[in-house]
Design a protein around this motif. Structure first.
Motif, PDB file in Angstrom:
ATOM      1  N   ARG A   2       0.848  -1.196   0.000  1.00 15.71           N
ATOM      2  CA  ARG A   2       0.000   0.000   0.000  1.00 15.71           C
ATOM      3  C   ARG A   2       0.873   1.232   0.000  1.00 15.71           C
ATOM      4  O   ARG A   2       1.783   1.382   0.809  1.00 15.71           O
ATOM      5  N   ILE A   3       0.587   2.141  -0.907  1.00 18.99           N
ATOM      6  CA  ILE A   3       1.356   3.383  -0.991  1.00 18.99           C
ATOM      7  C   ILE A   3       0.498   4.514  -0.442  1.00 18.99           C
ATOM      8  O   ILE A   3      -0.625   4.721  -0.860  1.00 18.99           O
ATOM      9  N   SER A   4       1.013   5.210   0.552  1.00 14.48           N
ATOM     10  CA  SER A   4       0.275   6.316   1.155  1.00 14.48           C
ATOM     11  C   SER A   4       1.269   7.395   1.540  1.00 14.48           C
ATOM     12  O   SER A   4       2.481   7.231   1.410  1.00 14.48           O
ATOM     13  N   LEU A   5       0.716   8.500   2.036  1.00  9.99           N
ATOM     14  CA  LEU A   5       1.566   9.594   2.494  1.00  9.99           C
ATOM     15  C   LEU A   5       2.499   9.110   3.598  1.00  9.99           C
ATOM     16  O   LEU A   5       3.684   9.408   3.629  1.00  9.99           O
ATOM     17  N   VAL A   6       1.956   8.320   4.526  1.00  5.23           N
ATOM     18  CA  VAL A   6       2.752   7.847   5.647  1.00  5.23           C
ATOM     19  C   VAL A   6       3.821   6.884   5.176  1.00  5.23           C
ATOM     20  O   VAL A   6       4.953   6.896   5.652  1.00  5.23           O
ATOM     21  N   ASN A   7       3.495   5.995   4.209  1.00  9.23           N
ATOM     22  CA  ASN A   7       4.495   5.072   3.692  1.00  9.23           C
ATOM     23  C   ASN A   7       5.650   5.836   3.055  1.00  9.23           C
ATOM     24  O   ASN A   7       6.819   5.450   3.180  1.00  9.23           O
ATOM     25  N   SER A   8       5.307   6.907   2.352  1.00 10.42           N
ATOM     26  CA  SER A   8       6.354   7.703   1.713  1.00 10.42           C
ATOM     27  C   SER A   8       7.279   8.310   2.762  1.00 10.42           C
ATOM     28  O   SER A   8       8.498   8.342   2.605  1.00 10.42           O
ATOM     29  N   ILE A   9       6.688   8.786   3.851  1.00 11.96           N
ATOM     30  CA  ILE A   9       7.494   9.335   4.937  1.00 11.96           C
ATOM     31  C   ILE A   9       8.392   8.259   5.512  1.00 11.96           C
ATOM     32  O   ILE A   9       9.563   8.477   5.774  1.00 11.96           O
ATOM     33  N   MET A  10       7.816   7.060   5.665  1.00 14.79           N
ATOM     34  CA  MET A  10       8.579   5.980   6.266  1.00 14.79           C
ATOM     35  C   MET A  10       9.752   5.557   5.393  1.00 14.79           C
ATOM     36  O   MET A  10      10.810   5.195   5.906  1.00 14.79           O
ATOM     37  N   VAL A  11       9.574   5.576   4.078  1.00 14.37           N
ATOM     38  CA  VAL A  11      10.681   5.208   3.189  1.00 14.37           C
ATOM     39  C   VAL A  11      11.864   6.125   3.403  1.00 14.37           C
ATOM     40  O   VAL A  11      13.021   5.713   3.438  1.00 14.37           O
ATOM     41  N   VAL A  12      11.567   7.433   3.599  1.00 16.51           N
ATOM     42  CA  VAL A  12      12.630   8.415   3.786  1.00 16.51           C
ATOM     43  C   VAL A  12      13.216   8.360   5.186  1.00 16.51           C
ATOM     44  O   VAL A  12      14.425   8.486   5.391  1.00 16.51           O
ATOM     45  N   SER A  13      12.323   8.128   6.218  1.00 21.17           N
ATOM     46  CA  SER A  13      12.774   8.318   7.596  1.00 21.17           C
ATOM     47  C   SER A  13      12.970   7.038   8.379  1.00 21.17           C
ATOM     48  O   SER A  13      13.263   7.086   9.570  1.00 21.17           O
ATOM     49  N   LEU A  14      12.836   5.872   7.765  1.00 21.45           N
ATOM     50  CA  LEU A  14      12.942   4.625   8.497  1.00 21.45           C
ATOM     51  C   LEU A  14      14.291   4.487   9.184  1.00 21.45           C
ATOM     52  O   LEU A  14      14.383   4.178  10.363  1.00 21.45           O
ATOM     53  N   GLU A  62      11.667  -2.634  13.682  1.00 20.05           N
ATOM     54  CA  GLU A  62      10.513  -2.853  12.805  1.00 20.05           C
ATOM     55  C   GLU A  62       9.199  -2.553  13.524  1.00 20.05           C
ATOM     56  O   GLU A  62       8.232  -2.064  12.919  1.00 20.05           O
ATOM     57  N   ASP A  63       9.139  -2.846  14.850  1.00 17.99           N
ATOM     58  CA  ASP A  63       7.935  -2.539  15.618  1.00 17.99           C
ATOM     59  C   ASP A  63       7.768  -1.029  15.793  1.00 17.99           C
ATOM     60  O   ASP A  63       6.655  -0.503  15.741  1.00 17.99           O
ATOM     61  N   SER A  64       8.890  -0.333  16.002  1.00 19.27           N
ATOM     62  CA  SER A  64       8.841   1.124  16.124  1.00 19.27           C
ATOM     63  C   SER A  64       8.343   1.756  14.835  1.00 19.27           C
ATOM     64  O   SER A  64       7.541   2.686  14.839  1.00 19.27           O
ATOM     65  N   ALA A  65       8.839   1.230  13.707  1.00 19.65           N
ATOM     66  CA  ALA A  65       8.428   1.762  12.404  1.00 19.65           C
ATOM     67  C   ALA A  65       6.947   1.525  12.164  1.00 19.65           C
ATOM     68  O   ALA A  65       6.232   2.394  11.652  1.00 19.65           O
ATOM     69  N   ALA A  66       6.474   0.330  12.554  1.00 22.90           N
ATOM     70  CA  ALA A  66       5.059   0.009  12.361  1.00 22.90           C
ATOM     71  C   ALA A  66       4.174   0.926  13.202  1.00 22.90           C
ATOM     72  O   ALA A  66       3.140   1.419  12.739  1.00 22.90           O
ATOM     73  N   MET A  67       4.593   1.164  14.453  1.00 27.02           N
ATOM     74  CA  MET A  67       3.817   2.051  15.316  1.00 27.02           C
ATOM     75  C   MET A  67       3.866   3.489  14.812  1.00 27.02           C
ATOM     76  O   MET A  67       2.854   4.204  14.833  1.00 27.02           O
ATOM     77  N   PHE A  68       5.019   3.925  14.350  1.00 26.36           N
ATOM     78  CA  PHE A  68       5.159   5.263  13.762  1.00 26.36           C
ATOM     79  C   PHE A  68       4.158   5.433  12.623  1.00 26.36           C
ATOM     80  O   PHE A  68       3.428   6.418  12.527  1.00 26.36           O
ATOM     81  N   ASN A  69       4.140   4.455  11.753  1.00 25.62           N
ATOM     82  CA  ASN A  69       3.247   4.477  10.594  1.00 25.62           C
ATOM     83  C   ASN A  69       1.783   4.571  11.032  1.00 25.62           C
ATOM     84  O   ASN A  69       1.004   5.377  10.508  1.00 25.62           O
ATOM     85  N   ARG A  70       1.423   3.767  12.031  1.00 20.23           N
ATOM     86  CA  ARG A  70       0.039   3.716  12.484  1.00 20.23           C
ATOM     87  C   ARG A  70      -0.388   5.032  13.140  1.00 20.23           C
ATOM     88  O   ARG A  70      -1.492   5.534  12.904  1.00 20.23           O
ATOM     89  N   ILE A  71       0.490   5.605  13.973  1.00 14.81           N
ATOM     90  CA  ILE A  71       0.159   6.855  14.657  1.00 14.81           C
ATOM     91  C   ILE A  71      -0.082   7.983  13.659  1.00 14.81           C
ATOM     92  O   ILE A  71      -1.069   8.718  13.742  1.00 14.81           O
ATOM     93  N   VAL A  72       0.824   8.109  12.709  1.00 13.32           N
ATOM     94  CA  VAL A  72       0.691   9.194  11.733  1.00 13.32           C
ATOM     95  C   VAL A  72      -0.530   8.967  10.849  1.00 13.32           C
ATOM     96  O   VAL A  72      -1.291   9.893  10.553  1.00 13.32           O
ATOM     97  N   ASP A  73      -0.724   7.722  10.431  1.00  8.86           N
ATOM     98  CA  ASP A  73      -1.847   7.417   9.542  1.00  8.86           C
ATOM     99  C   ASP A  73      -3.186   7.707  10.218  1.00  8.86           C
ATOM    100  O   ASP A  73      -4.099   8.276   9.613  1.00  8.86           O
ATOM    101  N   GLU A  74      -3.300   7.340  11.512  1.00  8.36           N
ATOM    102  CA  GLU A  74      -4.539   7.590  12.247  1.00  8.36           C
ATOM    103  C   GLU A  74      -4.769   9.090  12.429  1.00  8.36           C
ATOM    104  O   GLU A  74      -5.899   9.573  12.333  1.00  8.36           O
ATOM    105  N   TRP A  75      -3.701   9.830  12.684  1.00  9.12           N
ATOM    106  CA  TRP A  75      -3.827  11.286  12.849  1.00  9.12           C
ATOM    107  C   TRP A  75      -4.310  11.926  11.561  1.00  9.12           C
ATOM    108  O   TRP A  75      -5.232  12.746  11.559  1.00  9.12           O
TER     109      TRP A  75
END
Length: 303
Positions: A2-14, A62-75
């Motif tokens: 899935r490609i989303s705004l949050v995924n794009s952020i994660m690619v850069v900031s992982l 990997e768990d931190s990244a997943a939680m980061f993704n979820r927090i931003v996506d929900e916001w």
């Protein structure tokens, strides 16, 4: 993927996130990007620091990244949907009024409750008995009530046979033995020989379908069933069937709740009346054709 705004952020900031998460345990490290804005919706912004503060320490990268993704996506999801809904709901003013009314009611109710509770007085025993005598004909049991004991132990417990005998005997000495020896391994024990318990409360702790409560308590003194590696033992020493008049010792708890609730309502109305008077004296409240104090007094009389 899935490609989303949050995924794009994660690619850069992982890779940065991994470093930043690790640095939480190292105060000496300075992360200069904490206040970088991740995303904005209207006038609201979400910063890197806000997200990182919500991620617990010690997580795997990997768990931190997943939680980061979820927090931003929900916001993002919540803010975007709220913003979109505001623009497309025809009667937004009505919703704003409802929110304001709810907020005001919550503030007033919290204040009145705190003030009333601070002046709360204990309901006396004589008053409870007086209420019982006046209303006991209408205080009828909707289900049986019982006295006895309940015990849950492991199916492999070496003292199980003794516990069975002690529960069946149910004398003072056997109860002492249960509490001295059996309870070391019991996961649940409830002794209620001296107090009435509703059958529903007792039955809810036993994984067994009791079809006819009155028939069961009338015909059973000792009951046993097994489930999930545990043995459930029940002894019924006394019972009163449904439809009977509540005994005083069982009814008094319910009566105390009724009287306490009535007292709370009276204190609440008296407090409101006192506030009205003070506000009138200070010139904040100015009655016209409608006098709120008189209305408050009438309400107290009706109660």
């Amino acid at each position: 993927m899935r490609i989303s705004l949050v995924n794009s952020i994660m690619v850069v900031s992982l890779s940065w996130l991994t470093l930043a998460t690790a640095s939480c345990s190292s105060p000496a490290q300075d992360v200069s990007t904490d206040n970088e804005i991740l995303v904005a919706v209207g006038d609201s912004c979400l910063s890197m620091e806000e997200v990182l503060l919500r991620i617990p320490r010690g997580l795997a990268p990997e768990d931190s990244a997943a939680m980061f993704n979820r927090i931003v996506d929900e916001w993002v999801r919540e803010l975007v949907l709220v913003d979109f809904a505001k623009k497309n709901i025809p009667d937004m003013e009505r919703i704003e009024r409802m929110v304001e009314a709810y907020r005001n009611n919550l503030i007033v109710t919290s204040y009145l409750q705190s003030m009333s509770e601070s002046n709360q007085s204990e309901v006396g025993e004589s008053r409870i008995k007086q209420f019982y005598e006046a209303n006991k004909a209408n205080m009828v049991l909707e289900e049986p009530i019982v006295k006895g004991a309940f015990l849950k132990v492991s199916q492999s417990d070496q003292s199980l046979d003794k516990l069975r005998d002690w529960m069946a005997e149910f004398s003072e000495s056997s109860i002492d033995r249960i509490e001295e020896a059996g309870l070391r391994h019991a996961s649940n024990y409830k002794y209620f020989k001296d107090s009435w318990q509703s059958w529903g409360d007792v039955a809810s702790q036993i994984p067994y379908r009791f079809f006819d409560a009155d028939a069961f308590v009338r015909s059973t003194k000792n009951f046993e069933t097994a489930d999930g590696g545990s043995i459930y033992l029940l002894h019924i020493s006394d019972y009163i069937p449904s439809g009977s008049e509540m005994p005083y010792e069982y009814a008094r708890i319910k009566i105390k709740e009724i009287l306490s609730s009535a007292d709370f309502a009276k204190r609440r109305e008296q407090l409101i009346s006192d506030i009205y008077k003070r506000e009138m004296e200070e010139g904040v409240l100015k009655p016209g054709l409608y006098n709120p104090i008189e209305h408050s007094i009438q309400t107290q009389v009706r109660q």
